[in-house]
Scaffold this motif. Structure first.
Motif, mmCIF file in Angstrom:
data_model
loop_
_atom_site.group_PDB
_atom_site.id
_atom_site.type_symbol
_atom_site.label_atom_id
_atom_site.label_comp_id
_atom_site.label_asym_id
_atom_site.label_seq_id
_atom_site.Cartn_x
_atom_site.Cartn_y
_atom_site.Cartn_z
ATOM 1 N N HIS A 159 0.760 -1.168 0.033
ATOM 2 C CA HIS A 159 -0.017 0.012 0.006
ATOM 3 C C HIS A 159 1.152 1.231 0.062
ATOM 4 O O HIS A 159 0.239 2.402 -0.102
ATOM 5 N N ARG A 206 0.456 3.660 -3.195
ATOM 6 C CA ARG A 206 -0.891 4.569 -3.134
ATOM 7 C C ARG A 206 -1.056 5.323 -1.779
ATOM 8 O O ARG A 206 -1.544 6.600 -2.020
ATOM 9 N N ALA A 223 1.891 3.193 -8.770
ATOM 10 C CA ALA A 223 0.780 3.151 -8.073
ATOM 11 C C ALA A 223 -0.413 2.878 -8.814
ATOM 12 O O ALA A 223 -1.237 2.221 -8.140
ATOM 13 N N ASP A 239 -3.340 -0.404 -8.364
ATOM 14 C CA ASP A 239 -4.565 -0.425 -8.327
ATOM 15 C C ASP A 239 -5.527 -1.470 -9.141
ATOM 16 O O ASP A 239 -6.603 -1.885 -8.764
#
Length: 441
Positions: A118, A121, A217, A221
């Motif tokens: 994560h 992001r 990033a 996703d």
């Protein structure tokens, strides 16, 4: 899982069924990989290597000439930042691929595995919130540290990603309140002819975001529409408009209109009632409508991309040849140049060309040196990293990053950022004496 092997020892991976997909066969291999990665930076750079480089740079510092001293200090600052990242980063690359699951109380290595996927992001989210690449770097470290300390309080009712976004948003709101930053206006600088008209807005903290990091990033996703949305919500004009929003309105708008989160989820993330969340969103949208220019034609990576590529190439060639006439053909009549955090600005082609004549002319007292450029991408806009060889020196040193806004076949805005940000684009702080413009064709 069949047929896959451990990335460290090569042993077959066991089939663990549903849940986290490991890339190591045992906890021992995972721990060894963690220690190896923690001791190295990107590309295998170790903390010892960076420390040795810092020692060499400190030993070679000279106060004269001032321009060379400034460039050396900028290079030294970049090395110190790399050392700091090595000290705080737990793993430069993801060690496992995880599905969303509750954050149980785990040891440090397992926690690093849990949150690492994560990180990119979170970095992008922090950047959108604060508008500064450097601040986003620091905030991500603060977020991960807070998450580690507060993991016992996570009850598992929400996804790990949602839990981390909540921590990151609160950290950004606290940062914005502490910093107390407000958009201001540029003022006149003695000895600089900035041009006529009203001075533009000054956002001294604004910095660019490398497209390569944005791509990484968005790739994580896995959303097909993410790339199309990214340009509209990453351009500097959008980031500048966001700076006019109060912190909580800014967060609500990012969750709703940028990340596409439902109203109920956004309200929960922000600890707001649904009515208050919707009201904040409406106020934020109204402010953006007032601050954003008229909606432009949607960008298409076809003919317009080729046009921008050619304009960037000619921009680089004009600077390297010190050709003011060629540069004039590329600029719109009302081109705007700002240089955050520096107070210098230029409004209009005549004002900018007047400055370039002094900078490009070897017999002028304001002559700066020979230029070289490398094309990069920033905030989904064309950009170049500029290097200069100062008179009396033998190396091209990083000088700035220029982010260009191109409309109607002309450069309408240039935002010039500090030299240390060149490193964020994966570029060196010095450049060999080869024309980057030739290699860009």
């Amino acid at each position: 899982m069949k047929g896959r092997t451990c990335q460290l020892c090569g042993a077959p991976l066991p089939d663990r069924g549903r849940g986290r997909t490991s890339v190591y066969c045992t906890a021992a291999c995972r721990q060894r990989a963690y220690r190896l990665r923690n001791a190295q930076g990107p590309g295998g750079e170790s903390a010892a290597d960076v420390l040795a480089a810092i020692a060499r740079q400190v030993g070679s510092l000279a106060l004269e000439p001032p321009e060379a001293f400034r460039s050396d200090v900028v290079a030294l600052g970049s090395a110190v930042r790399r050392l700091r990242r090595l000290a705080f980063n737990v793993t430069p690359d993801g060690v496992t691929k995880s599905v969303e699951r509750p954050a149980e109380q785990v040891d440090e290595a397992d926690f690093a595995v849990l949150v690492e996927s994560h990180r990119k992001r979170l970095h992008l989210h922090c950047y959108r919130m604060v508008g500064s690449y450097d601040d986003a770097e620091d905030l991500v470290q603060e977020v991960l540290l807070k998450a580690w300390r507060e993991q016992a309080g996570f009850e598992g009712r929400a996804a790990v990603r949602t839990w981390l976004y909540r921590i990151a948003t609160n950290a950004c709101i606290d940062h914005l309140r502490r910093a107390g930053r407000r958009p201001q206006r540029y003022e006149g600088v003695p000895g600089v002819e900035s041009g006529g008209g009203e001075p533009p807005e000054r956002l001294a903290w604004l910095q660019p975001y490398p497209d390569r990091l944005l791509d990484e990033a968005l790739e994580e996703d896995g959303q097909p529409e993410a790339a199309a949305v990214a340009r509209e919500t990453m351009e500097l004009v959008f980031l500048a408009a966001l700076q006019h929003l109060p912190a909580r309105q800014r967060a609500v708008l990012i969750f709703r209109d940028v990340l596409g989160r439902p109203a109920e989820e956004t309200a929960s993330l922000m600890d707001m009632t649904l009515a208050a969340c919707n009201s904040a969103l409406q106020r934020a949208r109204q402010t953006l409508r007032e601050r954003m220019p008229a909606r432009r034609v949607d960008w298409v990576a076809g003919e317009r991309g080729q046009e921008e590529r050619e304009i960037v190439r000619r921009y680089m060639v004009a600077a390297e040849r010190a050709d003011v006439s060629m540069m004039a053909d590329l600029l719109s009549a009302d081109v705007l140049v700002t240089m955050p955090p520096n107070p210098v600005w230029f409004a209009g082609r005549d004002a900018l060309l007047g400055q370039l004549r002094r900078v490009f002319d070897p017999v002028s007292p304001g002559y700066f040196g020979r230029w070289r450029h490398v094309p990069v991408g920033a905030n989904r806009q064309p950009a170049v990293a500029g290097y200069v060889q100062r008179p009396g020196t033998s190396v091209f040193r990083a000088q700035m990053v220029d982010v260009l806004r191109i409309e109607g076949g002309r450069i309408v805005e240039i935002t010039t950022f500090e030299a240390h940000l060149v490193a964020a684009f994966g570029l060196p702080l010095t450049l060999p004496g080869v024309s980057a413009a030739e290699g860009f064709r």
